[in-house]
Write a protein that holds these residues in place. Structure first.
Motif, PDB file in Angstrom:
ATOM      1  N   MET A  54      80.866  30.128  95.861  1.00  0.00           N
ATOM      2  CA  MET A  54      79.768  29.391  96.493  1.00  0.00           C
ATOM      3  C   MET A  54      79.971  29.339  98.000  1.00  0.00           C
ATOM      4  SD  MET A  54      79.366  26.252  93.768  1.00  0.00           S
ATOM      5  CE  MET A  54      78.153  25.350  94.736  1.00  0.00           C
ATOM      6  N   LYS A  55      81.197  29.058  98.432  1.00  0.00           N
ATOM      7  CA  LYS A  55      81.484  29.003  99.875  1.00  0.00           C
ATOM      8  C   LYS A  55      81.284  30.373 100.524  1.00  0.00           C
ATOM      9  CE  LYS A  55      84.710  26.186 101.477  1.00  0.00           C
ATOM     10  NZ  LYS A  55      83.918  25.143 102.085  1.00  0.00           N
ATOM     11  N   ARG A  56      81.729  31.431  99.822  1.00  0.00           N
ATOM     12  CA  ARG A  56      81.600  32.788 100.357  1.00  0.00           C
ATOM     13  C   ARG A  56      80.125  33.177 100.483  1.00  0.00           C
ATOM     14  NH1 ARG A  56      81.107  37.556  97.930  1.00  0.00           N
ATOM     15  NH2 ARG A  56      81.588  36.735  95.883  1.00  0.00           N
ATOM     16  N   VAL A  57      79.345  32.927  99.436  1.00  0.00           N
ATOM     17  CA  VAL A  57      77.915  33.263  99.461  1.00  0.00           C
ATOM     18  C   VAL A  57      77.204  32.447 100.539  1.00  0.00           C
ATOM     19  CG1 VAL A  57      75.767  33.108  98.137  1.00  0.00           C
ATOM     20  CG2 VAL A  57      77.816  34.065  97.075  1.00  0.00           C
ATOM     21  N   ALA A  58      77.522  31.168 100.639  1.00  0.00           N
ATOM     22  CA  ALA A  58      76.907  30.329 101.679  1.00  0.00           C
ATOM     23  C   ALA A  58      77.217  30.879 103.069  1.00  0.00           C
ATOM     24  CB  ALA A  58      77.392  28.887 101.544  1.00  0.00           C
ATOM     25  N   GLY A  59      78.466  31.299 103.270  1.00  0.00           N
ATOM     26  CA  GLY A  59      78.842  31.865 104.566  1.00  0.00           C
ATOM     27  C   GLY A  59      78.055  33.118 104.898  1.00  0.00           C
ATOM     28  N   MET A  60      77.873  33.987 103.898  1.00  0.00           N
ATOM     29  CA  MET A  60      77.103  35.222 104.127  1.00  0.00           C
ATOM     30  C   MET A  60      75.640  34.903 104.391  1.00  0.00           C
ATOM     31  SD  MET A  60      78.772  38.019 101.486  1.00  0.00           S
ATOM     32  CE  MET A  60      78.130  37.217 100.051  1.00  0.00           C
ATOM     33  N   LEU A  61      75.053  33.988 103.605  1.00  0.00           N
ATOM     34  CA  LEU A  61      73.649  33.627 103.804  1.00  0.00           C
ATOM     35  C   LEU A  61      73.421  32.985 105.166  1.00  0.00           C
ATOM     36  CD1 LEU A  61      72.647  32.238 100.301  1.00  0.00           C
ATOM     37  CD2 LEU A  61      71.687  34.235 101.447  1.00  0.00           C
ATOM     38  N   ASN A  62      74.340  32.129 105.581  1.00  0.00           N
ATOM     39  CA  ASN A  62      74.182  31.446 106.863  1.00  0.00           C
ATOM     40  C   ASN A  62      74.158  32.421 108.033  1.00  0.00           C
ATOM     41  OD1 ASN A  62      74.063  28.953 105.637  1.00  0.00           O
ATOM     42  ND2 ASN A  62      76.242  28.547 105.887  1.00  0.00           N
ATOM     43  N   LYS A  63      74.791  33.575 107.890  1.00  0.00           N
ATOM     44  CA  LYS A  63      74.811  34.584 108.953  1.00  0.00           C
ATOM     45  C   LYS A  63      73.555  35.454 108.954  1.00  0.00           C
ATOM     46  CE  LYS A  63      79.822  34.910 108.862  1.00  0.00           C
ATOM     47  NZ  LYS A  63      80.954  35.741 108.481  1.00  0.00           N
ATOM     48  N   HIS A  64      72.822  35.454 107.849  1.00  0.00           N
ATOM     49  CA  HIS A  64      71.645  36.310 107.744  1.00  0.00           C
ATOM     50  C   HIS A  64      70.486  35.694 108.526  1.00  0.00           C
ATOM     51  CE1 HIS A  64      68.295  38.516 106.002  1.00  0.00           C
ATOM     52  NE2 HIS A  64      69.193  39.418 105.616  1.00  0.00           N
ATOM     53  N   PRO A  65      69.806  36.496 109.371  1.00  0.00           N
ATOM     54  CA  PRO A  65      68.753  35.935 110.232  1.00  0.00           C
ATOM     55  C   PRO A  65      67.579  35.326 109.465  1.00  0.00           C
ATOM     56  CG  PRO A  65      68.845  38.335 110.425  1.00  0.00           C
ATOM     57  CD  PRO A  65      70.008  37.921 109.579  1.00  0.00           C
ATOM     58  N   LYS A  66      67.223  35.896 108.326  1.00  0.00           N
ATOM     59  CA  LYS A  66      66.082  35.367 107.568  1.00  0.00           C
ATOM     60  C   LYS A  66      66.539  34.371 106.506  1.00  0.00           C
ATOM     61  CE  LYS A  66      62.306  36.672 104.514  1.00  0.00           C
ATOM     62  NZ  LYS A  66      61.644  37.762 103.808  1.00  0.00           N
ATOM     63  N   TRP A  67      67.427  34.792 105.627  1.00  0.00           N
ATOM     64  CA  TRP A  67      67.810  33.981 104.474  1.00  0.00           C
ATOM     65  C   TRP A  67      68.629  32.757 104.869  1.00  0.00           C
ATOM     66  CZ3 TRP A  67      64.726  34.823 100.793  1.00  0.00           C
ATOM     67  CH2 TRP A  67      64.229  36.094 100.567  1.00  0.00           C
ATOM     68  N   GLY A  68      69.310  32.818 105.997  1.00  0.00           N
ATOM     69  CA  GLY A  68      70.088  31.671 106.448  1.00  0.00           C
ATOM     70  C   GLY A  68      69.234  30.440 106.687  1.00  0.00           C
ATOM     71  N   ARG A  69      67.967  30.662 107.014  1.00  0.00           N
ATOM     72  CA  ARG A  69      67.044  29.542 107.238  1.00  0.00           C
ATOM     73  C   ARG A  69      66.334  29.120 105.959  1.00  0.00           C
ATOM     74  NH1 ARG A  69      63.038  31.925 110.665  1.00  0.00           N
ATOM     75  NH2 ARG A  69      63.966  33.856 110.012  1.00  0.00           N
ATOM     76  N   LEU A  70      66.276  30.013 104.970  1.00  0.00           N
ATOM     77  CA  LEU A  70      65.472  29.766 103.773  1.00  0.00           C
ATOM     78  C   LEU A  70      66.266  29.311 102.550  1.00  0.00           C
ATOM     79  CD1 LEU A  70      63.136  32.878 104.020  1.00  0.00           C
ATOM     80  CD2 LEU A  70      62.620  30.526 104.678  1.00  0.00           C
ATOM     81  N   VAL A  71      67.547  29.674 102.475  1.00  0.00           N
ATOM     82  CA  VAL A  71      68.338  29.403 101.276  1.00  0.00           C
ATOM     83  C   VAL A  71      69.544  28.560 101.639  1.00  0.00           C
ATOM     84  CG1 VAL A  71      69.693  30.452  99.418  1.00  0.00           C
ATOM     85  CG2 VAL A  71      67.630  31.593 100.235  1.00  0.00           C
ATOM     86  N   ARG A  72      69.815  27.575 100.806  1.00  0.00           N
ATOM     87  CA  ARG A  72      70.989  26.728 101.019  1.00  0.00           C
ATOM     88  C   ARG A  72      71.777  26.636  99.723  1.00  0.00           C
ATOM     89  NH1 ARG A  72      71.782  20.921 102.453  1.00  0.00           N
ATOM     90  NH2 ARG A  72      74.006  20.887 102.920  1.00  0.00           N
ATOM     91  N   VAL A  73      73.056  26.906  99.798  1.00  0.00           N
ATOM     92  CA  VAL A  73      73.958  26.808  98.654  1.00  0.00           C
ATOM     93  C   VAL A  73      74.663  25.463  98.753  1.00  0.00           C
ATOM     94  CG1 VAL A  73      75.993  27.819  97.546  1.00  0.00           C
ATOM     95  CG2 VAL A  73      74.289  29.307  98.627  1.00  0.00           C
TER      96      VAL A  73
END
Length: 170
Positions: A54-73
């Motif tokens: 969960m922490k790893r996926v959250a870290g990757m999503l947070n770096k993504h320009p689009k999904w970092g704003r749309l998805v929260r783990v």
């Protein structure tokens, strides 16, 4: 809080074995998907590993320009987690299942129909043309099939987890 039932892995392995045996006789085309589902579920029986993932996926999503704003783990509370217990923050918002259902209603409305009619059309197209041909004929149907399967998984995963964790307690 997610608590693992002591024998959930045994039950799951037994159930998957029966399902795979049946599919090997009647529906061989589903075996690769079942093997992947089994692999994914087996990786989730260790809640310490799930917290790290969960922490790893959250870290990757947070770096993504689009999904970092749309998805929260949800943030796991690692110091409270173990192989059999996962503790994470509670997130406000719309449940994923409800969001998928709303998207399906929006697609149906845009097409001037209902979700039930879309599903019936899709099933009829598969029966008449086969899954591959039907999907090639209409990209919207392919997307709808994906959303429907995702909805089934999302709808049933919490039930599975409940049945084999807290729901299985006497």
């Amino acid at each position: 809080v997610k608590v693992k039932h002591p024998r959930v892995e045994d039950y799951f392995r037994s159930d998957m074995s029966i399902i795979k045996d049946f599919c090997s006789l009647a529906m061989r085309q589903h075996l690769p998907a079942l093997r992947e589902i089994e692999k994914q579920f087996m990786s989730e029986f260790d809640f310490s590993r799930e917290a790290a993932n969960m922490k790893r996926v959250a870290g990757m999503l947070n770096k993504h320009p689009k999904w970092g704003r749309l998805v929260r783990v949800p943030e796991p509370h690692v110091h409270l987690c173990s192989e059999g217990v996962l503790v994470m923050e509670m997130l406000p918002g719309v449940r994923l299942e409800d969001g998928i259902r709303q998207s399906l209603r929006d697609v149906a409305r845009a097409r001037g129909t209902s979700p039930e009619v879309l599903e019936a059309e899709h099933r009829r197209n598969i029966e008449e043309n086969g899954l591959v041909a039907a999907s090639r004929q209409n990209l919207r149907i392919k997307v709808y099939h994906f959303v429907t399967r995702a909805l089934d998984i999302v709808r049933n995963a919490p039930r599975f987890a409940w049945n084999w964790t807290l729901g299985a307690l006497p």
